[in-house]
Design a protein around this motif. Structure first.
Motif, PDB file in Angstrom:
ATOM      1  N   ALA A 134       0.832  -1.207   0.000  1.00 38.37           N
ATOM      2  CA  ALA A 134       0.000   0.000   0.000  1.00 38.37           C
ATOM      3  C   ALA A 134       0.864   1.254   0.000  1.00 38.37           C
ATOM      4  N   PRO A 135       0.333   2.351  -0.524  1.00 39.62           N
ATOM      5  CA  PRO A 135       1.069   3.626  -0.475  1.00 39.62           C
ATOM      6  C   PRO A 135       1.187   4.124   0.956  1.00 39.62           C
ATOM      7  N   MET A 136       2.403   4.462   1.346  1.00 36.20           N
ATOM      8  CA  MET A 136       2.636   4.997   2.692  1.00 36.20           C
ATOM      9  C   MET A 136       3.685   6.101   2.647  1.00 36.20           C
ATOM     10  N   THR A 137       3.307   7.281   3.091  1.00 38.97           N
ATOM     11  CA  THR A 137       4.232   8.413   3.134  1.00 38.97           C
ATOM     12  C   THR A 137       5.394   8.103   4.071  1.00 38.97           C
ATOM     13  N   ARG A 138       6.618   8.278   3.576  1.00 36.58           N
ATOM     14  CA  ARG A 138       7.814   8.023   4.393  1.00 36.58           C
ATOM     15  C   ARG A 138       8.750   9.229   4.460  1.00 36.58           C
ATOM     16  N   ALA A 139       8.581  10.211   3.544  1.00 32.74           N
ATOM     17  CA  ALA A 139       9.304  11.485   3.629  1.00 32.74           C
ATOM     18  C   ALA A 139      10.826  11.313   3.696  1.00 32.74           C
ATOM     19  N   ARG A 140      11.379  10.647   2.694  1.00 29.11           N
ATOM     20  CA  ARG A 140      12.828  10.407   2.671  1.00 29.11           C
ATOM     21  C   ARG A 140      13.493  10.977   1.423  1.00 29.11           C
ATOM     22  N   THR A 141      12.877  11.904   0.728  1.00 33.73           N
ATOM     23  CA  THR A 141      13.454  12.421  -0.513  1.00 33.73           C
ATOM     24  C   THR A 141      14.692  13.274  -0.263  1.00 33.73           C
ATOM     25  N   SER A 142      15.483  13.449  -1.325  1.00 27.86           N
ATOM     26  CA  SER A 142      16.645  14.338  -1.277  1.00 27.86           C
ATOM     27  C   SER A 142      16.196  15.772  -1.528  1.00 27.86           C
ATOM     28  N   GLN A 143      16.903  16.702  -0.869  1.00 27.41           N
ATOM     29  CA  GLN A 143      16.573  18.116  -0.981  1.00 27.41           C
ATOM     30  C   GLN A 143      17.761  18.897  -1.556  1.00 27.41           C
ATOM     31  N   PRO A 144      17.487  20.026  -2.217  1.00 26.68           N
ATOM     32  CA  PRO A 144      16.140  20.541  -2.543  1.00 26.68           C
ATOM     33  C   PRO A 144      15.538  19.802  -3.730  1.00 26.68           C
ATOM     34  N   GLY A 145      14.229  19.931  -3.872  1.00 32.30           N
ATOM     35  CA  GLY A 145      13.567  19.406  -5.050  1.00 32.30           C
ATOM     36  C   GLY A 145      12.711  18.181  -4.832  1.00 32.30           C
ATOM     37  N   ASN A 146      12.650  17.647  -3.573  1.00 35.49           N
ATOM     38  CA  ASN A 146      11.811  16.475  -3.292  1.00 35.49           C
ATOM     39  C   ASN A 146      12.085  15.343  -4.284  1.00 35.49           C
ATOM     40  N   ILE A 147      13.357  14.949  -4.376  1.00 42.71           N
ATOM     41  CA  ILE A 147      13.812  14.018  -5.410  1.00 42.71           C
ATOM     42  C   ILE A 147      13.971  12.604  -4.841  1.00 42.71           C
ATOM     43  N   PRO A 148      13.338  11.604  -5.450  1.00 40.66           N
ATOM     44  CA  PRO A 148      13.565  10.215  -5.052  1.00 40.66           C
ATOM     45  C   PRO A 148      15.041   9.855  -5.190  1.00 40.66           C
ATOM     46  N   ASN A 149      15.524   8.992  -4.284  1.00 35.28           N
ATOM     47  CA  ASN A 149      16.962   8.742  -4.221  1.00 35.28           C
ATOM     48  C   ASN A 149      17.281   7.258  -4.086  1.00 35.28           C
ATOM     49  N   GLU A 150      18.565   6.961  -3.958  1.00 37.05           N
ATOM     50  CA  GLU A 150      19.027   5.575  -3.894  1.00 37.05           C
ATOM     51  C   GLU A 150      18.490   4.858  -2.657  1.00 37.05           C
ATOM     52  N   MET A 151      18.384   5.576  -1.543  1.00 38.84           N
ATOM     53  CA  MET A 151      17.842   4.959  -0.335  1.00 38.84           C
ATOM     54  C   MET A 151      16.401   4.511  -0.560  1.00 38.84           C
ATOM     55  N   MET A 152      15.629   5.315  -1.273  1.00 41.05           N
ATOM     56  CA  MET A 152      14.250   4.939  -1.594  1.00 41.05           C
ATOM     57  C   MET A 152      14.219   3.733  -2.526  1.00 41.05           C
ATOM     58  N   ALA A 153      15.166   3.672  -3.462  1.00 39.03           N
ATOM     59  CA  ALA A 153      15.242   2.520  -4.364  1.00 39.03           C
ATOM     60  C   ALA A 153      15.493   1.238  -3.575  1.00 39.03           C
ATOM     61  N   THR A 154      16.367   1.323  -2.577  1.00 38.87           N
ATOM     62  CA  THR A 154      16.635   0.160  -1.731  1.00 38.87           C
ATOM     63  C   THR A 154      15.401  -0.251  -0.953  1.00 38.87           C
ATOM     64  N   TYR A 155      14.696   0.729  -0.405  1.00 37.46           N
ATOM     65  CA  TYR A 155      13.478   0.480   0.380  1.00 37.46           C
ATOM     66  C   TYR A 155      12.436  -0.278  -0.439  1.00 37.46           C
ATOM     67  N   TYR A 156      12.177   0.196  -1.639  1.00 37.59           N
ATOM     68  CA  TYR A 156      11.161  -0.464  -2.468  1.00 37.59           C
ATOM     69  C   TYR A 156      11.662  -1.815  -2.985  1.00 37.59           C
ATOM     70  N   LYS A 157      12.945  -1.909  -3.305  1.00 33.27           N
ATOM     71  CA  LYS A 157      13.509  -3.188  -3.764  1.00 33.27           C
ATOM     72  C   LYS A 157      13.326  -4.262  -2.699  1.00 33.27           C
TER      73      LYS A 157
END
Length: 368
Positions: free
Chosen positions: A22-45
């Protein structure tokens, strides 16, 4: 008979099981720009043993944001960031949809360049707060203010933002998008009489209150095709000051209109707290009559409850939220009836790998 762990299809997609993250807000993007990052890729993987992953809510524009560090999918940098996420998920065998949202009045001038948030009507949600964090990681919950009523120009722009972001999501490698129409955010605000007091074609009757939702859906369908579109609705969730006496019949009416558009799925968001309202079986029966494409249910489901929904035909896929946070190998744990790890609620929003990618699998090992 449908079972939770059997392979299935979603329109043209093959799914390795009926389990949805399910979609769940985790607020881990890189700043500035609210950019998805490598840590998020690991989380979803780590969680890609699910048949389908629905991303955390992802804003369609700058003014769609209501919480710190939530991702977008409308800039080149955001699209590039998501591409590393979707690739690693696909490599693990899961499909992935991007949940698109606009928070409407559930925001703050901090996210609006000092301006007021927009909403169907100039009504502030009672006892509703948003999370704002500074550059040093210090966050606090802040009251929402009275928003500005949207003009026709605002409505047209937001509809276009959804369509453009849907195209960009496909460019980012997502298999489709889920339009967030629930949980007290902008589309839900249009659907409900207590948050929508408009006297134009977007307010008053249920047909008028549904208009914004359906115009967003139609624009997104035109942009990427109906087979890549899901919609999340939440008729029995009333937090964020959303207790509307007409919402259930309105949602059922909207369900028929969505079936007529032959979208990929409807995602029924159910309350997941201890004293949450129980969804009447009569509603599930009526919903299934009106919407015959894929139905996803989400809300504190156990394997037993999931099997019941599948067996009765009320759902085709079952989504799990919090259990997936603390159990990256949730599918295996459910299938083997292994004990579930407990969630650390203090690390849900913001921060680093702690409480994000460091939950071990059954083997005791972390996945990189």
């Amino acid at each position: 008979m449908k079972t939770l762990f059997q392979k299935t299809t979603l329109k043209n997609l093959d799914l390795q099981n009926r389990v949805v993250m399910a979609p769940m807000t985790r607020a881990r993007t890189s700043q500035p720009g609210n950019i998805p990052n490598e840590m998020m890729a690991t989380y979803y993987k780590q969680r890609a043993s699910a048949g389908l992953i629905i991303s955390e809510a992802t804003q369609v524009s700058d003014d769609a944001q209501g919480y710190s560090f939530t991702p977008g999918v409308y800039t080149d940098a955001q699209v590039k960031g998501w591409q590393q996420v979707t690739k690693t998920v696909r490599d693990q065998g899961a499909a992935m949809f991007c949940q698109l949202w606009h928070v409407g009045r559930v925001s703050h001038p901090t996210f609006q360049k000092g301006e007021l948030p927009i909403a169907p009507s100039a009504l502030a949600p009672i006892e509703t707060k948003v999370w704002i964090c500074d550059e040093n990681g210090n966050g606090e919950m802040v009251d929402c203010l009275q928003p500005r009523e949207m003009t026709q120009g605002d409505i047209d722009r937001v509809i276009n933002d959804f369509a453009i972001s849907a195209k960009r999501a496909v460019e980012a490698g997502f298999d489709g998008v889920e339009i967030h129409g629930g949980n007290g955010y902008l589309i839900d605000q249009f659907l409900r009489t207590n948050s929508n007091k408009r006297s134009d074609k977007y307010g008053g009757s249920s047909e008028n209150r549904m208009r914004f939702l359906l115009e967003v859906v139609d624009a997104v369908i035109e942009a990427i095709g109906a087979d890549k579109v899901g919609v999340r609705l939440a008729p029995f969730i009333t937090f964020k000051d959303m207790n509307c006496p007409e919402i259930v019949p309105t949602i059922l009416q909207a369900s028929k209109a969505l079936q007529d558009r032959d979208i990929a799925y409807m995602h029924l968001s159910e309350a997941d707290w201890d004293d949450a309202p129980v969804i009447p079986e009569s509603f599930r029966i009526e919903l299934r009559k009106l919407f015959t494409n894929t139905i996803i249910v989400a809300g504190s489901y156990t394997k037993a409850r999931a099997d019941e929904m599948l067996t009765k035909g009320y759902a085709d896929l079952v989504a799990f939220g919090r259990p997936f946070v603390s159990n990256p190998d949730l599918v295996e744990r459910l299938e083997t009836q292994a004990e579930l790890a407990e969630l650390d609620g203090a690390t849900l929003f913001g921060g680093n790998e702690l409480g994000y990618t460091d939950y071990p699998a059954l083997s005791g090992k972390y996945s990189d």
